[in-house]
Design a protein around this motif. Sequence first.
Motif, PDB file in Angstrom:
ATOM      1  N   PHE A 417      12.842 -35.891   6.263  1.00 40.09           N
ATOM      2  CA  PHE A 417      12.042 -35.999   5.044  1.00 40.09           C
ATOM      3  C   PHE A 417      12.748 -35.433   3.819  1.00 40.09           C
ATOM      4  N   GLY A 418      13.922 -34.832   4.004  1.00 43.63           N
ATOM      5  CA  GLY A 418      14.626 -34.258   2.868  1.00 43.63           C
ATOM      6  C   GLY A 418      13.921 -33.047   2.283  1.00 43.63           C
ATOM      7  N   LEU A 419      13.208 -32.282   3.105  1.00 42.64           N
ATOM      8  CA  LEU A 419      12.476 -31.120   2.605  1.00 42.64           C
ATOM      9  C   LEU A 419      13.443 -30.030   2.147  1.00 42.64           C
ATOM     10  N   SER A 420      13.109 -29.403   1.050  1.00 38.88           N
ATOM     11  CA  SER A 420      13.924 -28.319   0.512  1.00 38.88           C
ATOM     12  C   SER A 420      13.707 -27.043   1.323  1.00 38.88           C
ATOM     13  N   PRO A 421      14.614 -26.069   1.199  1.00 38.18           N
ATOM     14  CA  PRO A 421      14.393 -24.782   1.878  1.00 38.18           C
ATOM     15  C   PRO A 421      13.062 -24.140   1.493  1.00 38.18           C
ATOM     16  N   ALA A 422      12.678 -24.253   0.232  1.00 36.37           N
ATOM     17  CA  ALA A 422      11.401 -23.673  -0.205  1.00 36.37           C
ATOM     18  C   ALA A 422      10.232 -24.367   0.476  1.00 36.37           C
ATOM     19  N   ALA A 423      10.300 -25.693   0.596  1.00 38.00           N
ATOM     20  CA  ALA A 423       9.220 -26.437   1.252  1.00 38.00           C
ATOM     21  C   ALA A 423       9.129 -26.066   2.731  1.00 38.00           C
ATOM     22  N   LEU A 424      10.275 -25.937   3.389  1.00 43.21           N
ATOM     23  CA  LEU A 424      10.273 -25.571   4.798  1.00 43.21           C
ATOM     24  C   LEU A 424       9.725 -24.163   5.008  1.00 43.21           C
ATOM     25  N   THR A 425       9.970 -23.284   4.057  1.00 40.75           N
ATOM     26  CA  THR A 425       9.413 -21.935   4.147  1.00 40.75           C
ATOM     27  C   THR A 425       7.899 -21.963   4.037  1.00 40.75           C
ATOM     28  N   ARG A 426       7.370 -22.884   3.236  1.00 44.68           N
ATOM     29  CA  ARG A 426       5.917 -23.003   3.137  1.00 44.68           C
ATOM     30  C   ARG A 426       5.319 -23.572   4.419  1.00 44.68           C
ATOM     31  N   VAL A 427       6.042 -24.463   5.078  1.00 47.15           N
ATOM     32  CA  VAL A 427       5.546 -25.038   6.327  1.00 47.15           C
ATOM     33  C   VAL A 427       5.625 -24.019   7.459  1.00 47.15           C
ATOM     34  N   PHE A 428       6.788 -23.369   7.585  1.00 48.24           N
ATOM     35  CA  PHE A 428       7.000 -22.366   8.637  1.00 48.24           C
ATOM     36  C   PHE A 428       7.473 -21.066   7.988  1.00 48.24           C
ATOM     37  N   PRO A 429       6.554 -20.216   7.561  1.00 51.73           N
ATOM     38  CA  PRO A 429       6.944 -18.984   6.874  1.00 51.73           C
ATOM     39  C   PRO A 429       7.821 -18.092   7.753  1.00 51.73           C
ATOM     40  N   GLY A 430       8.888 -17.591   7.149  1.00 54.09           N
ATOM     41  CA  GLY A 430       9.745 -16.631   7.831  1.00 54.09           C
ATOM     42  C   GLY A 430      10.664 -17.210   8.876  1.00 54.09           C
ATOM     43  N   VAL A 431      10.807 -18.534   8.931  1.00 53.39           N
ATOM     44  CA  VAL A 431      11.637 -19.176   9.956  1.00 53.39           C
ATOM     45  C   VAL A 431      12.802 -19.905   9.290  1.00 53.39           C
ATOM     46  N   ARG A 432      13.985 -19.703   9.813  1.00 54.76           N
ATOM     47  CA  ARG A 432      15.168 -20.395   9.303  1.00 54.76           C
ATOM     48  C   ARG A 432      15.370 -21.679  10.091  1.00 54.76           C
ATOM     49  N   PRO A 433      15.451 -22.834   9.414  1.00 57.93           N
ATOM     50  CA  PRO A 433      15.625 -24.104  10.138  1.00 57.93           C
ATOM     51  C   PRO A 433      16.885 -24.092  11.004  1.00 57.93           C
ATOM     52  N   LYS A 434      16.796 -24.780  12.143  1.00 58.09           N
ATOM     53  CA  LYS A 434      17.919 -24.890  13.066  1.00 58.09           C
ATOM     54  C   LYS A 434      18.301 -26.365  13.155  1.00 58.09           C
ATOM     55  N   ASP A 435      19.364 -26.725  12.486  1.00 56.98           N
ATOM     56  CA  ASP A 435      19.763 -28.136  12.442  1.00 56.98           C
ATOM     57  C   ASP A 435      20.573 -28.482  13.687  1.00 56.98           C
ATOM     58  N   LEU A 436      19.958 -29.227  14.574  1.00 59.58           N
ATOM     59  CA  LEU A 436      20.623 -29.649  15.809  1.00 59.58           C
ATOM     60  C   LEU A 436      21.261 -31.032  15.663  1.00 59.58           C
ATOM     61  N   HIS A 437      21.298 -31.543  14.425  1.00 56.62           N
ATOM     62  CA  HIS A 437      21.886 -32.861  14.147  1.00 56.62           C
ATOM     63  C   HIS A 437      21.252 -33.922  15.052  1.00 56.62           C
TER      64      HIS A 437
END
Length: 439
Positions: A417-437
């Motif tokens: 979806f092209g979500l920004s880091p800020a948007a992902l923080t709102r979806v999952f607070p306190g979690v760093r995305p893990k890009d598994l490609h």
Amino acid sequence: MHRRHLLHALAAAPLTLTSARLFATPPTAALEKTGTPEPLRAIAERAEALERGGALASPSSGAVQRPRFLLVFLRGGYDATHLLVPTTSSFYYEQRPRIAIARPSPTDPAAALALDADWGLHPALRSSLYPLAQSGQLRFIPFAGTEDLSRSHFETQDSIELGQPLGGSRDYNSGFLNRLAAELDAQQALSFTDQLPIAFRGPVRIANAGLRETARPAVDARSRALIASMYRGQALGGAVEEGLALREELARDLSPDKMKAMTDAAGRNAIPAKGFELEARRIATLMRGRFSLGFIDVGGWDTHVNQGGATGQLANRFEELGRGLAAIADELGPDLWRQTTVMVISEFGRTFRENGNRGTDHGHGSVYWLLGGGLASGGPVAGEQVALSARTLFQNRDYPVLNDYRAVLGGLWQRQFGLSPAALTRVFPGVRPKDLHLI
């Protein structure tokens, strides 16, 4: 017409919507607990226009060129070790002497289906999902899950659907899919369930529709007018009207004649669809149109007794689920399937060792599935892994969780979806995305 008669008319309709449930609940409480459908009258009119113009059936239409995501929740904690078999682990065969799936063999139809040098797939998925795995449209993420250690079905399901940090207080009016819908177009979200799940609860108004029965007619015109007039001018009037409009739209898309025409045109085999497969085809039908964010749950995975091996109760569940998931790809067609990802998760895995009743008990880490026509190239198994032994098991009994579900989903949605880091923080607070490609 009395209110109870109006409720009876609604009950006769095939689709259960959040707005319809408001009739039996005090307005304020209903709005606070589950929310109501997003404004849909204009969208319903646009959907009618698209359908008349053939856009709902035409992958070339701009209306359908968008990412789609469906979450499939297996309630009951399925035995992931039975699905993705560690075929090179002698420890696995030692710990499951009666229910283990045999190592791959070209002459044994009950043996695991080879995925790579270390992993095999349960043979019940031979005709449904194994071809997708071989063509790069199915990948598995073992050692996945949440840090919740309660091993309670309900507590862990709630924890996953909320997607909130475990350390603080929980807000049961903020599910992670509702927060995702807030970042995307909430009018394209639909829960394919009788009741709105916790994952979709929140301030963004989401509709839900139970798809198990679609043969009965929707609310007739007279009842619709009476219901609308009863709530006209009241706080719930808009929500009621929107729910009725959505009900009619879904009833059109899932009418028996339309479903039969689609089935006949696709040349499907003569075996009638049943159970999850039929429901999955209905989901795909709706996701061909304007719905691109969905949730469905499937029960029956708590196998403490007589779980079976290559055959038996769990194998039957795998076979049914596999047919349904394959049906989604089939129903969407190649173009839309390339835009779609389906994630299959469960609240936890099960014990690595079999119990005394030829079953397995509540565990911890699980195996997640990701399906889609646009998955990135790579092996069939993704994410961090560890060799299986008594030393590496969590608490000497379960798969450890090495791939947090929030981090994995965050990495997936960042790409899809092209979500920004800020948007992902709102979806999952306190979690760093893990890009598994993955895509």
